[in-house]
Design an enzyme around this catalytic site. Structure first.
Site, PDB file in Angstrom:
ATOM      1  N   CYS A 152       0.791  -1.237   0.000  1.00 25.04           N
ATOM      2  CA  CYS A 152       0.000   0.000   0.000  1.00 25.04           C
ATOM      3  C   CYS A 152       0.831   1.299   0.000  1.00 25.04           C
ATOM      4  O   CYS A 152       0.383   2.302  -0.549  1.00 25.04           O
ATOM      5  CB  CYS A 152      -1.025   0.005   1.123  1.00 25.04           C
ATOM      6  N   LYS A 184      -6.426  -9.107  11.149  1.00 25.47           N
ATOM      7  CA  LYS A 184      -6.268  -7.664  10.981  1.00 25.47           C
ATOM      8  C   LYS A 184      -7.607  -7.079  10.553  1.00 25.47           C
ATOM      9  O   LYS A 184      -8.155  -7.455   9.520  1.00 25.47           O
ATOM     10  CB  LYS A 184      -5.193  -7.370   9.933  1.00 25.47           C
ATOM     11  N   LYS A 191      -4.673  -7.257  15.355  1.00 25.73           N
ATOM     12  CA  LYS A 191      -4.519  -5.817  15.133  1.00 25.73           C
ATOM     13  C   LYS A 191      -5.845  -5.186  14.771  1.00 25.73           C
ATOM     14  O   LYS A 191      -6.530  -5.737  13.913  1.00 25.73           O
ATOM     15  CB  LYS A 191      -3.531  -5.620  13.979  1.00 25.73           C
TER      16      LYS A 191
HETATM   17  C1  PBG Z   1      -0.094  -1.564   5.935  1.00 24.45           C
HETATM   18  C2  PBG Z   1      -0.232  -1.349   7.400  1.00 24.45           C
HETATM   19  C3  PBG Z   1      -1.154  -0.536   8.094  1.00 24.45           C
HETATM   20  C4  PBG Z   1      -0.802  -0.584   9.444  1.00 24.45           C
HETATM   21  C5  PBG Z   1       0.292  -1.450   9.545  1.00 24.45           C
HETATM   22  N1  PBG Z   1       0.616  -1.915   8.275  1.00 24.45           N
HETATM   23  C6  PBG Z   1      -2.251   0.339   7.589  1.00 24.45           C
HETATM   24  C7  PBG Z   1      -3.430  -0.247   6.963  1.00 24.45           C
HETATM   25  O1  PBG Z   1      -3.634  -1.468   6.919  1.00 24.45           O
HETATM   26  O2  PBG Z   1      -4.181   0.547   6.434  1.00 24.45           O
HETATM   27  C8  PBG Z   1      -1.473   0.169  10.549  1.00 24.45           C
HETATM   28  C9  PBG Z   1      -0.620   0.443  11.743  1.00 24.45           C
HETATM   29  C10 PBG Z   1      -1.135   1.477  12.672  1.00 24.45           C
HETATM   30  O3  PBG Z   1      -2.212   2.066  12.530  1.00 24.45           O
HETATM   31  O4  PBG Z   1      -0.384   1.782  13.622  1.00 24.45           O
HETATM   32  N2  PBG Z   1      -1.028  -2.372   5.357  1.00 24.45           N
END
Ligand code: PBG
Length: 332
Positions: free
Chosen positions: A123, A196, A249
């Protein structure tokens, strides 16, 4: 009249006693500190959305930060990259001279004892900001897998000790495992962002990494926060595909998920105390509503109490510094 022979308060009368019966303790070595590596030179800019965290270029700036991290007693960091340019397929994600690759080489050389984990996701590298390849608004799961696997191999080649796929494509753990093994990296563990969720708590991070999608959102691959059984399916699948550590997460609003995962698997469980959780504590303390240090401690303890073995947190460095100070105070 009840005869009160049983008095739970007996064990709370004295700070030494409270310490003896305390069930959960967060230690600096439980924590992983995120670092944002920005292509360029001489960069050390505080990140507006993540107070106390910095964009660092992979040079002396990063090394100075690494020295503080090692001195504070932290054992591990997780690296996120901000590339100089982006394209449709995120080619810079696997570039040998990309920011994360450079950072790994530099840190391995100067601080070999610091454990390096790298985030694997497209991303921040794609022009559209999606976690995978896109065709006509659709995220192409299977076509994305080889790109993630190559990205992971490129990190391993640069000296990463562990890779952490955060993209939430189906089958990515197996694809990454296969490619790592094929390239001679059978001992590099995979920490999978297994459960996640599609969360509004990621706001400050996306600003920090420049990884917001230009259109649409992440609801076609990240999980619906209303679901918990689905999380068990995700984590068990990742375990079967060869994940070595399973991550939940965000953490704070998902303590029930951490607890469930802890009970369902014998693998180590990681929890990500995400950007929104961290920055809201900061904002709350700026507004005079809460004590930042006390609240952050309580949050980390709650995450560990729920069952997390390791915690990724932006508060890691401050925690480790204050921890050793407070330890010294107690010794005197
Ligand atoms: C990338 C990623 C994200 C986070 C960690 N790796 C953002 C998302 O999935 O949009 C979020 C970490 C945080 O908010 O501290 N995919």
């Amino acid at each position: 009249m009840i005869l009160m022979q049983i008095r739970p308060r007996r064990l709370r009368q004295d700070s030494g006693l409270r310490s003896l019966v305390r069930e959960t303790r967060v230690m600096p070595e439980d924590l992983i500190y995120p670092l944002f590596i920005k292509a360029g030179e001489g960069i050390r800019d505080e990140i507006g959305s993540l107070p106390g965290c910095y964009h660092l270029s992979p040079d002396e700036m990063l090394l100075q930060e690494a020295e503080k991290i090692v001195e504070a007693g932290l054992k591990g960091v997780i690296l996120f990259g901000l590339p100089a340019d982006k394209d449709e397929v995120g080619s810079r994600a696997k570039a040998d001279d990309g920011p994360v690759q450079k950072a790994c080489r530099l840190l391995k050389r100067e601080y070999p004892e610091l454990y390096l984990i790298t985030d694997v996701c497209l991303c921040a590298y794609t022009s559209h900001g999606h976690c995978g390849l896109v065709d006509n608004g659709e995220i192409l799961n299977d076509k994305t897998l080889p790109h993630l696997a190559e990205m992971a191999v490129s990190h391993a080649e640069s000296g990463a000790d562990m890779v952490a796929p955060s993209d939430m494509m189906d089958g990515r753990v197996a694809a990454i495992r296969e490619e790592l093994d094929k390239n001679g990296y059978k001992d590099i563990p995979i920490m999978s962002y297994a459960a996640k969720y599609n969360s509004a708590f990621y706001g400050p991070f996306r600003e920090a990494q420049g990884s917001s999608p230009t259109d649409g959102d992440r609801s076609s691959h990240q999980m619906d926060y209303a679901n918990s059984r689905e999380a068990m399916r995700e984590v068990l699948l990742d375990e079967d595909e060869g994940a070595d550590i399973l991550m939940v997460k965000p953490a704070l609003a998902y303590l029930d998920i951490i607890k469930d995962v802890r009970e369902k698997t014998d693998l180590p469980v990681a929890a990500y105390n995400v950007s929104g959780e961290y920055s809201l504590v900061h904002a709350g303390s700026e507004a005079g509503l809460v004590n930042r240090w006390e609240l952050q401690n309580e949050i980390l303890t709650a995450i560990k109490r729920a069952g997390a073995d390791l915690i990724i947190t932006y508060a890691a460095l401050e925690f480790a510094n204050r921890f050793s100070e407070e330890y010294r105070k107690r010794d005197n």
